[in-house]
Design an enzyme around this catalytic site. Structure first.
Site, PDB file in Angstrom:
ATOM      1  N   LYS A 191       0.845  -1.201   0.000  1.00  0.00           N
ATOM      2  CA  LYS A 191       0.000   0.000   0.000  1.00  0.00           C
ATOM      3  C   LYS A 191       0.880   1.251   0.000  1.00  0.00           C
ATOM      4  O   LYS A 191       1.562   1.540   0.968  1.00  0.00           O
ATOM      5  CB  LYS A 191      -0.923   0.068   1.215  1.00  0.00           C
ATOM      6  CG  LYS A 191      -1.980   1.164   1.006  1.00  0.00           C
ATOM      7  CD  LYS A 191      -2.650   1.636   2.274  1.00  0.00           C
ATOM      8  CE  LYS A 191      -1.927   2.746   2.964  1.00  0.00           C
ATOM      9  NZ  LYS A 191      -1.874   4.020   2.226  1.00  0.00           N
ATOM     10  N   GLU A 231      10.941   1.806   9.597  1.00  0.00           N
ATOM     11  CA  GLU A 231      11.876   2.900   9.278  1.00  0.00           C
ATOM     12  C   GLU A 231      11.083   4.179   9.484  1.00  0.00           C
ATOM     13  O   GLU A 231      10.155   4.457   8.725  1.00  0.00           O
ATOM     14  CB  GLU A 231      12.347   2.809   7.826  1.00  0.00           C
ATOM     15  CG  GLU A 231      13.080   1.532   7.467  1.00  0.00           C
ATOM     16  CD  GLU A 231      14.417   1.394   8.167  1.00  0.00           C
ATOM     17  OE1 GLU A 231      14.902   2.391   8.729  1.00  0.00           O
ATOM     18  OE2 GLU A 231      14.952   0.281   8.175  1.00  0.00           O
ATOM     19  N   CYS A 242      13.929  11.412   4.851  1.00  0.00           N
ATOM     20  CA  CYS A 242      14.109  11.055   6.262  1.00  0.00           C
ATOM     21  C   CYS A 242      15.549  11.304   6.713  1.00  0.00           C
ATOM     22  O   CYS A 242      15.805  11.558   7.879  1.00  0.00           O
ATOM     23  CB  CYS A 242      13.734   9.599   6.480  1.00  0.00           C
ATOM     24  SG  CYS A 242      14.564   8.494   5.333  1.00  0.00           S
ATOM     25  N   GLU A 293      10.910  17.035  13.477  1.00  0.00           N
ATOM     26  CA  GLU A 293      11.076  16.760  12.052  1.00  0.00           C
ATOM     27  C   GLU A 293      10.108  17.649  11.261  1.00  0.00           C
ATOM     28  O   GLU A 293       8.894  17.491  11.368  1.00  0.00           O
ATOM     29  CB  GLU A 293      10.768  15.283  11.774  1.00  0.00           C
ATOM     30  CG  GLU A 293      11.054  14.898  10.343  1.00  0.00           C
ATOM     31  CD  GLU A 293      10.662  13.462  10.013  1.00  0.00           C
ATOM     32  OE1 GLU A 293       9.567  13.030  10.397  1.00  0.00           O
ATOM     33  OE2 GLU A 293      11.467  12.772   9.354  1.00  0.00           O
TER      34      GLU A 293
HETATM   35  P1  NDP Z   1       2.861   8.390   7.255  1.00  0.00           P
HETATM   36  O1  NDP Z   1       3.324   7.681   8.467  1.00  0.00           O
HETATM   37  O2  NDP Z   1       1.801   9.401   7.376  1.00  0.00           O
HETATM   38  O3  NDP Z   1       2.347   7.364   6.155  1.00  0.00           O
HETATM   39  C1  NDP Z   1       3.136   6.280   5.699  1.00  0.00           C
HETATM   40  C2  NDP Z   1       2.213   5.202   5.177  1.00  0.00           C
HETATM   41  O4  NDP Z   1       1.459   4.628   6.249  1.00  0.00           O
HETATM   42  C3  NDP Z   1       1.201   5.708   4.172  1.00  0.00           C
HETATM   43  O5  NDP Z   1       0.998   4.722   3.192  1.00  0.00           O
HETATM   44  C4  NDP Z   1      -0.024   5.902   5.046  1.00  0.00           C
HETATM   45  O6  NDP Z   1      -1.211   5.925   4.325  1.00  0.00           O
HETATM   46  C5  NDP Z   1       0.083   4.690   5.952  1.00  0.00           C
HETATM   47  N1  NDP Z   1      -0.669   4.781   7.194  1.00  0.00           N
HETATM   48  C6  NDP Z   1      -1.017   5.893   7.891  1.00  0.00           C
HETATM   49  N2  NDP Z   1      -1.682   5.547   9.022  1.00  0.00           N
HETATM   50  C7  NDP Z   1      -1.758   4.194   9.038  1.00  0.00           C
HETATM   51  C8  NDP Z   1      -2.322   3.236   9.937  1.00  0.00           C
HETATM   52  N3  NDP Z   1      -2.920   3.608  11.060  1.00  0.00           N
HETATM   53  N4  NDP Z   1      -2.218   1.925   9.631  1.00  0.00           N
HETATM   54  C9  NDP Z   1      -1.586   1.532   8.502  1.00  0.00           C
HETATM   55  N5  NDP Z   1      -1.036   2.386   7.608  1.00  0.00           N
HETATM   56  C10 NDP Z   1      -1.106   3.699   7.878  1.00  0.00           C
HETATM   57  O7  NDP Z   1       4.189   8.995   6.599  1.00  0.00           O
HETATM   58  P2  NDP Z   1       4.279  10.013   5.411  1.00  0.00           P
HETATM   59  O8  NDP Z   1       3.671   9.378   4.203  1.00  0.00           O
HETATM   60  O9  NDP Z   1       3.777  11.331   5.895  1.00  0.00           O
HETATM   61  O10 NDP Z   1       5.865  10.077   5.157  1.00  0.00           O
HETATM   62  C11 NDP Z   1       6.718  10.930   5.839  1.00  0.00           C
HETATM   63  C12 NDP Z   1       7.377  10.224   7.015  1.00  0.00           C
HETATM   64  O11 NDP Z   1       8.092   9.087   6.563  1.00  0.00           O
HETATM   65  C13 NDP Z   1       8.401  11.098   7.697  1.00  0.00           C
HETATM   66  O12 NDP Z   1       8.282  10.998   9.095  1.00  0.00           O
HETATM   67  C14 NDP Z   1       9.732  10.501   7.262  1.00  0.00           C
HETATM   68  O13 NDP Z   1      10.798  10.725   8.135  1.00  0.00           O
HETATM   69  C15 NDP Z   1       9.386   9.062   7.167  1.00  0.00           C
HETATM   70  N6  NDP Z   1      10.351   8.364   6.325  1.00  0.00           N
HETATM   71  C16 NDP Z   1      11.269   7.543   6.912  1.00  0.00           C
HETATM   72  C17 NDP Z   1      12.240   6.923   6.155  1.00  0.00           C
HETATM   73  C18 NDP Z   1      13.227   5.996   6.789  1.00  0.00           C
HETATM   74  O14 NDP Z   1      13.844   5.212   6.068  1.00  0.00           O
HETATM   75  N7  NDP Z   1      13.414   6.029   8.098  1.00  0.00           N
HETATM   76  C19 NDP Z   1      12.336   7.140   4.714  1.00  0.00           C
HETATM   77  C20 NDP Z   1      11.321   8.012   4.197  1.00  0.00           C
HETATM   78  C21 NDP Z   1      10.356   8.601   4.987  1.00  0.00           C
HETATM   79  P3  NDP Z   1      -1.822   7.341   3.881  1.00  0.00           P
HETATM   80  O15 NDP Z   1      -0.708   8.163   3.364  1.00  0.00           O
HETATM   81  O16 NDP Z   1      -2.768   6.953   2.821  1.00  0.00           O
HETATM   82  O17 NDP Z   1      -2.439   7.932   5.098  1.00  0.00           O
END
Ligand code: NDP
Length: 491
Positions: free
Chosen positions: A182, A258, A292, A394
């Site tokens: 997803k 991550e 990130c 962040e």
């Molecule tokens: P989110 O945590 O908002 O979303 C990530 C994914 O999780 C999306 O597909 C989202 O769906 C889904 N999601 C949200 N809530 C739920 C839930 N309760 N249950 C299951 N799935 C869920 O992150 P962002 O998309 O805003 O990305 C930015 C974040 O990602 C930043 O904090 C960044 O640091 C981190 N990141 C970390 C990396 C690493 O390697 N450590 C690399 C890249 C990014 P939907 O978007 O449809 O709500």
């Protein structure tokens, strides 16, 4: 109006080898963040759709032949996926630029090739793996097998959708698991193609399923709760990681997370600024700071602060902000209205906390057709107080904070003054100091005199609230396999 449109007008779900529509007929809009134009609509997976995808993945896992075919055959199909991605790289890069707002050339030259490498690397790596035997004398033979775990939920964020999804899919498939993917609802385009790419590569139906939808109370949550899902590999925000862990706990799912980051980029007075400045600019503003690993707080030794500020500001002013599809563009918009509001709220916070604005802080001047885009100039603050929110939280946008320090001890204290621990960067010509700092910064990766240099064999992941577990090389395979010990009596 943007010059580029997508040929994918309708993003469907890919379940058990075919594109299908949402059973609830629920759809949502996909926008170009550079213009706010609606570029596609996407089908939101209902609970029934998620259930079908998870059951298809379970059936493909249990009944084979994916899990049981020879490693060589499985890995050659994964390598074929990588080839198809490279064959389609212009199309994928255009879509990624359109969907995320990142510069097309960055997607074309870095992210899409890296996505292909994520697959070919793990296919090649898996073929080199063996098990162990433990000699027990004449009476017993004792050995190990590494078997696939089952159905994996792969949930990824919007900043590097295709690259991060393949980073999980490569080891997941190489180890013989099946997947339900997803992507983030803001950026579904490129990832929606992974099912058809897998099918074209000869991967059996049901092994790679892609669903679309939101997080809480939608597709994301349904997956993490589904009884057929055995393990969850998630990249995203720390708070989402907590929610997923709670939901996944009901059925004791294995998790790899991550999460967020707030890297300290520490510049000592003996650093080579001719190298440190351009790389620090990249670390702060690549992908509009939505990385990130971004070096979003730069700790600068006070003796070189003035020189650093002048040169850094000059380099930031030369970054061309504009249309992501334009080859000259170095920085595009941020990804969505919601995220724009979050990022720009830090302009107010910085003001309230008495940070000094050095550069940016407003919308750039852009052609009329980009005036609705979610743009912010590269923005630089100096903040003396390392406890200020812009130094600890962040922001995930094109805002970087310079924090002055005097001594090595002080630099370390500031660097570790955050809940995150994904990575750090050190600029110095002093070898002993480089090692000392690298040992004491509490983060999963430290780059010395460089940034974002990756070897896919190396562990990648976070200390503290930046994650659980490690990806990369055998670390990924450990997550995606069950180690089995077999002991045979020889007499
Ligand atoms: P989110 O945590 O908002 O979303 C990530 C994914 O999780 C999306 O597909 C989202 O769906 C889904 N999601 C949200 N809530 C739920 C839930 N309760 N249950 C299951 N799935 C869920 O992150 P962002 O998309 O805003 O990305 C930015 C974040 O990602 C930043 O904090 C960044 O640091 C981190 N990141 C970390 C990396 C690493 O390697 N450590 C690399 C890249 C990014 P939907 O978007 O449809 O709500």
């Amino acid at each position: 109006m943007s010059k580029i449109q997508t040929h994918i007008k309708e993003v469907k779900l890919f379940i058990n080898g075919e594109y299908v529509e949402s059973s609830s007929h629920s759809i949502f809009e996909v926008k170009n963040p550079a213009t706010q134009e609606i570029i596609a609509t996407a089908h939101e997976a209902s609970y029934e759709d998620v259930d079908r995808a998870c059951r298809a993945a379970r059936k493909a896992f249990e009944e084979g032949p994916w899990r049981t075919m020879s490693v060589a055959e499985r890995c050659s199909k994964i390598r074929r996926m990588a080839e198809i991605i490279l064959e389609r790289k212009e199309e994928l890069a255009r879509l990624e630029a359109l969907d995320v707002g990142k510069p097309y050339h960055v997607a074309l030259e870095r992210e899409i090739p890296r996505a292909a490498e994520n697959l070919s690397f793990f296919a090649n790596f898996m073929e080199q793996q063996g098990g162990e035997t433990y000699p027990m004398g004449e009476e017993f033979l004792n050995y190990t097998r590494y078997e696939p775990v089952g159905v994996a939920a792969l949930i990824t964020p919007w900043n590097l959708p295709f690259m991060l999804t393949t980073w999980k899919l490569g080891p997941c498939l190489a180890a013989g698991n099946t997947a339900v993917i997803k992507p983030a609802e803001t950026t579904p385009l490129t990832v929606s193609l992974l099912g058809e790419i897998a099918k074209e590569a000869g991967i059996p139906d049901g092994v790679v399923n892609v669903i679309q939808g939101f997080g809480p109370d939608s597709a994301g949550e349904y997956m993490t709760d589904h009884p057929d899902v055995d393990l969850i590999s998630f990249t995203g925000e720390t708070s989402t990681g907590k929610a997923i862990m709670k939901t996944g706990a009901n059925s004791l799912k294995r998790v790899a997370f991550e999460l967020g980051g707030k890297a300290a980029n520490i510049v000592f007075e003996d650093a080579n600024l001719d190298k440190a400045i351009p790389v620090s600019i990249q670390a702060a503003f690549m992908n509009s700071g939505q990385v990130c690993l971004a070096g979003s707080r730069i700790l600068v030794q006070r003796s070189i602060l003035d020189e650093f500020v002048e040169k850094f500001k000059q380099a930031a002013s030369e970054l061309k902000v504009g249309d992501p599809q334009d080859v000259e563009t170095k920085m595009g918009p941020v990804v969505s209205e919601e995220h724009y509001k979050k990022v720009t709220s830090y302009l107010e916070i910085a003001k309230e906390e008495n940070a000094t604005l050095v550069f940016g802080g407003k919308r750039p001047d852009l052609p009329d057709y980009l005036e609705e885009g979610y743009y912010l100039e590269p923005t630089i603050y100096i903040q003396e107080n390392p406890n200020a929110r812009i130094c600890r939280e962040e922001i995930f946008g094109p805002i970087v904070t310079l924090i002055p320090f005097d001594t090595e001890e002080e630099a370390l204290e500031i660097a570790n003054n955050t809940d995150y621990g994904l990575n750090g960067v050190v600029w110095t010509d002093n070898l002993q100091r480089a090692h000392r700092i690298s040992h004491h910064v509490r983060a999963g990766t430290i780059w010395v005199n460089c940034w974002f240099v990756r070897d896919l064999r190396a562990p990648f992941g976070g200390f503290k609230k930046s994650g659980i577990g490690r990806e990369g090389g055998h670390h990924s395979l450990e997550f995606f396999t069950e180690a089995k010990n077999i002991c045979i009596a020889l007499k």
